[in-house]
Design a protein around this motif. Sequence first.
Motif, PDB file in Angstrom:
ATOM      1  N   VAL A   1      59.867   8.306 -30.137  1.00 10.74           N
ATOM      2  CA  VAL A   1      59.050   9.046 -29.588  1.00 10.74           C
ATOM      3  C   VAL A   1      59.377   9.342 -28.330  1.00 10.74           C
ATOM      4  O   VAL A   1      59.753   8.697 -27.484  1.00 10.74           O
ATOM      5  N   TYR A   2      59.664  10.608 -27.971  1.00 11.23           N
ATOM      6  CA  TYR A   2      59.932  11.201 -26.344  1.00 11.23           C
ATOM      7  C   TYR A   2      58.904  11.463 -25.648  1.00 11.23           C
ATOM      8  O   TYR A   2      57.728  11.785 -26.036  1.00 11.23           O
ATOM      9  N   THR A   3      58.982  10.629 -24.479  1.00 11.35           N
ATOM     10  CA  THR A   3      57.791  10.594 -23.540  1.00 11.35           C
ATOM     11  C   THR A   3      58.332  10.686 -21.898  1.00 11.35           C
ATOM     12  O   THR A   3      59.430  10.468 -21.926  1.00 11.35           O
ATOM     13  N   GLN A   4      57.478  11.554 -21.166  1.00  8.35           N
ATOM     14  CA  GLN A   4      57.714  11.749 -19.840  1.00  8.35           C
ATOM     15  C   GLN A   4      56.828  10.762 -19.052  1.00  8.35           C
ATOM     16  O   GLN A   4      55.400  10.844 -19.208  1.00  8.35           O
ATOM     17  N   LEU A   5      57.209  10.187 -18.096  1.00  6.16           N
ATOM     18  CA  LEU A   5      56.516   9.375 -17.128  1.00  6.16           C
ATOM     19  C   LEU A   5      56.951   9.732 -15.736  1.00  6.16           C
ATOM     20  O   LEU A   5      57.846   9.717 -15.353  1.00  6.16           O
ATOM     21  N   VAL A   6      55.755  10.291 -15.135  1.00  4.68           N
ATOM     22  CA  VAL A   6      55.826  10.785 -13.702  1.00  4.68           C
ATOM     23  C   VAL A   6      55.465   9.877 -12.772  1.00  4.68           C
ATOM     24  O   VAL A   6      54.162   9.208 -12.687  1.00  4.68           O
ATOM     25  N   TRP A   7      56.489   9.340 -12.001  1.00  2.00           N
ATOM     26  CA  TRP A   7      56.131   8.082 -10.921  1.00  2.00           C
ATOM     27  C   TRP A   7      56.175   8.588  -9.628  1.00  2.00           C
ATOM     28  O   TRP A   7      56.801   9.506  -9.294  1.00  2.00           O
ATOM     29  N   ARG A   8      54.986   8.252  -8.936  1.00  5.91           N
ATOM     30  CA  ARG A   8      54.779   8.676  -7.476  1.00  5.91           C
ATOM     31  C   ARG A   8      54.390   7.344  -6.732  1.00  5.91           C
ATOM     32  O   ARG A   8      54.110   6.260  -7.472  1.00  5.91           O
ATOM     33  N   GLN A   9      54.489   7.448  -5.317  1.00  7.31           N
ATOM     34  CA  GLN A   9      54.423   6.310  -4.704  1.00  7.31           C
ATOM     35  C   GLN A   9      52.979   6.492  -4.160  1.00  7.31           C
ATOM     36  O   GLN A   9      52.400   7.341  -3.673  1.00  7.31           O
ATOM     37  N   LYS A  10      52.428   5.148  -3.865  1.00  8.89           N
ATOM     38  CA  LYS A  10      50.997   5.065  -3.196  1.00  8.89           C
ATOM     39  C   LYS A  10      50.987   5.764  -1.830  1.00  8.89           C
ATOM     40  O   LYS A  10      51.965   5.390  -0.954  1.00  8.89           O
ATOM     41  N   SER A  11      49.896   6.163  -1.655  1.00  8.81           N
ATOM     42  CA  SER A  11      50.039   6.997  -0.094  1.00  8.81           C
ATOM     43  C   SER A  11      49.664   5.859   0.934  1.00  8.81           C
ATOM     44  O   SER A  11      49.087   4.680   0.588  1.00  8.81           O
ATOM     45  N   GLY A  12      50.338   5.931   2.083  1.00 10.51           N
ATOM     46  CA  GLY A  12      50.340   4.791   2.991  1.00 10.51           C
ATOM     47  C   GLY A  12      50.434   5.501   4.441  1.00 10.51           C
ATOM     48  O   GLY A  12      50.865   6.834   4.589  1.00 10.51           O
ATOM     49  N   GLU A  13      50.131   4.904   5.346  1.00 10.97           N
ATOM     50  CA  GLU A  13      50.254   5.594   6.887  1.00 10.97           C
ATOM     51  C   GLU A  13      51.573   5.156   7.424  1.00 10.97           C
ATOM     52  O   GLU A  13      51.863   3.881   7.314  1.00 10.97           O
TER      53      GLU A  13
ATOM     54  N   TRP B   1      55.562   2.089  -6.167  1.00 10.73           N
ATOM     55  CA  TRP B   1      55.756   3.268  -7.133  1.00 10.73           C
ATOM     56  C   TRP B   1      54.468   2.813  -8.532  1.00 10.73           C
ATOM     57  O   TRP B   1      54.668   1.731  -8.915  1.00 10.73           O
ATOM     58  N   TYR B   2      53.942   4.052  -9.028  1.00 12.68           N
ATOM     59  CA  TYR B   2      52.996   3.905  -9.914  1.00 12.68           C
ATOM     60  C   TYR B   2      53.157   5.154 -10.882  1.00 12.68           C
ATOM     61  O   TYR B   2      53.803   6.102 -10.576  1.00 12.68           O
ATOM     62  N   VAL B   3      52.901   5.124 -12.304  1.00 10.18           N
ATOM     63  CA  VAL B   3      53.017   6.071 -13.184  1.00 10.18           C
ATOM     64  C   VAL B   3      51.434   6.888 -12.906  1.00 10.18           C
ATOM     65  O   VAL B   3      50.778   6.546 -13.203  1.00 10.18           O
ATOM     66  N   ASP B   4      51.962   8.018 -12.297  1.00 11.89           N
ATOM     67  CA  ASP B   4      50.743   9.185 -12.233  1.00 11.89           C
ATOM     68  C   ASP B   4      50.424   9.942 -13.389  1.00 11.89           C
ATOM     69  O   ASP B   4      49.318   9.939 -13.611  1.00 11.89           O
ATOM     70  N   GLN B   5      51.370   9.992 -14.347  1.00 10.28           N
ATOM     71  CA  GLN B   5      51.220  10.816 -15.437  1.00 10.28           C
ATOM     72  C   GLN B   5      51.968  10.415 -16.819  1.00 10.28           C
ATOM     73  O   GLN B   5      53.162   9.861 -16.422  1.00 10.28           O
ATOM     74  N   THR B   6      51.338  10.440 -17.679  1.00 12.22           N
ATOM     75  CA  THR B   6      52.291   9.874 -18.916  1.00 12.22           C
ATOM     76  C   THR B   6      52.178  11.336 -19.953  1.00 12.22           C
ATOM     77  O   THR B   6      50.917  11.815 -20.372  1.00 12.22           O
ATOM     78  N   ILE B   7      53.281  11.899 -20.385  1.00  9.02           N
ATOM     79  CA  ILE B   7      53.029  13.369 -21.199  1.00  9.02           C
ATOM     80  C   ILE B   7      54.071  12.918 -22.268  1.00  9.02           C
ATOM     81  O   ILE B   7      55.245  12.380 -22.475  1.00  9.02           O
ATOM     82  N   VAL B   8      53.229  13.171 -23.715  1.00 10.43           N
ATOM     83  CA  VAL B   8      54.138  13.101 -24.842  1.00 10.43           C
ATOM     84  C   VAL B   8      54.219  14.600 -25.414  1.00 10.43           C
ATOM     85  O   VAL B   8      53.360  14.994 -25.986  1.00 10.43           O
ATOM     86  N   PRO B   9      55.312  15.235 -25.001  1.00  9.80           N
ATOM     87  CA  PRO B   9      55.452  16.629 -25.514  1.00  9.80           C
ATOM     88  C   PRO B   9      55.395  16.617 -26.866  1.00  9.80           C
ATOM     89  O   PRO B   9      56.126  15.680 -27.799  1.00  9.80           O
ATOM     90  N   GLN B  10      54.882  17.817 -27.755  1.00  5.33           N
ATOM     91  CA  GLN B  10      54.731  17.738 -29.002  1.00  5.33           C
ATOM     92  C   GLN B  10      54.731  18.925 -29.614  1.00  5.33           C
ATOM     93  O   GLN B  10      54.727  20.109 -28.762  1.00  5.33           O
ATOM     94  N   LYS B  11      55.289  19.202 -30.926  1.00  4.76           N
ATOM     95  CA  LYS B  11      55.253  20.510 -31.465  1.00  4.76           C
ATOM     96  C   LYS B  11      54.551  20.443 -33.174  1.00  4.76           C
ATOM     97  O   LYS B  11      54.900  19.523 -33.818  1.00  4.76           O
ATOM     98  N   GLY B  12      53.489  21.071 -32.810  1.00  6.55           N
ATOM     99  CA  GLY B  12      52.598  21.056 -34.133  1.00  6.55           C
ATOM    100  C   GLY B  12      52.034  19.788 -34.404  1.00  6.55           C
ATOM    101  O   GLY B  12      51.923  19.197 -35.476  1.00  6.55           O
ATOM    102  N   GLY B  13      51.710  18.696 -33.401  1.00  4.37           N
ATOM    103  CA  GLY B  13      51.330  17.418 -33.442  1.00  4.37           C
ATOM    104  C   GLY B  13      52.086  16.478 -33.757  1.00  4.37           C
ATOM    105  O   GLY B  13      51.908  15.320 -33.869  1.00  4.37           O
ATOM    106  N   SER B  14      53.473  16.797 -33.576  1.00  2.00           N
ATOM    107  CA  SER B  14      54.562  15.782 -33.990  1.00  2.00           C
ATOM    108  C   SER B  14      55.144  15.823 -32.520  1.00  2.00           C
ATOM    109  O   SER B  14      55.547  16.602 -32.235  1.00  2.00           O
ATOM    110  N   SER B  15      55.637  14.463 -32.264  1.00  2.64           N
ATOM    111  CA  SER B  15      56.428  14.366 -31.144  1.00  2.64           C
ATOM    112  C   SER B  15      58.011  14.464 -31.549  1.00  2.64           C
ATOM    113  O   SER B  15      58.482  14.663 -32.511  1.00  2.64           O
TER     114      SER B  15
END
Length: 299
Positions: free
Chosen positions: A87-99, A109-123
């Motif tokens: 399965v091909y997956t995209q993980l978008v990492w961002r840093q927690k906000s701080g002053e 760092w934490y995973v802000d988004q998890t995206i599984v691109p698909q075509k016709g319901g298949s990865s």
Amino acid sequence: MKRFALAVAGSMVDMPVSQDNITVAQADALQIRPYLAFYKAESILNWEMARVNNAYRLVNLWLSEHFKNNEGEQEQQIRQLTFDKGVYTQLVWRQKSGEGTSKKETAEWYVDQTIVPQKGGSSFAEIPFYPVSARKPTIKIIAPPIDSLVDVNISHYQNSADLENGAHVSGLPTPYITGLSMDYNDQGQSVGPKLALGTWTAWILENAESKVGFVHVGADGFATLEKLLDRKEKQMASLGARMLSPEKNSAEAAQTHEIKRSGESSVLSATCGVIEHQIKKALRFAADWQGIQGDIPSN
């Protein structure tokens, strides 16, 4: 000191995240279609290759990106392209906000988004990232073709700086006097006569053995530096022309043949061929994702 440069860039095929269960017409109206995102060498942070079935393939890739936060400021994020368990997956990492800057640099760092691109319901069964480098469609670290030309250019700059500095120092009028006695006070300061330099000014020296003159560099003082500059300019011209001239198609060892590629082609044309090949592969993937049939034309 040898420089190790990353002469690799690449394009990723991606598609905007859309709502589920929308029709093709709705997706076309919203302009939801595959696109190519180009990443330069500095944005490719790291990668991992592994054997998948019978092929050695890309299984992890970390790309540096920027996004606008709630205040409209640019911040860095890392997009991880990963291929795991088919399965091909995209993980978008961002840093927690701080002053403060220091807190931001050490923020978790934490995973802000998890995206599984698909075509016709298949990865997808691959990471749609297509690297380009000189002569080869590879993501491995290689020396840029212009590396040797850069080395000579830096050395040429150093010789030029030495020549200009020497010409500046020696070009200033620097008088000297011999046979002139100087007296000094208790503080070590000169109390002798002060000699002015310029038009309508004469020096009258009591010592008949005194000599005056100007320090200067002889005619051959900078000849060596000038010869070095000329030689390196010719060398740079030769190296630059070599990137455009055809390579010799002669018998070579297997490893040399692999490095230079077969056939007669210049480094520049070979690199252009690699870029064309990888862009066509990316366009084929995008067309298949969109459901477009047919081959990608050469022109």
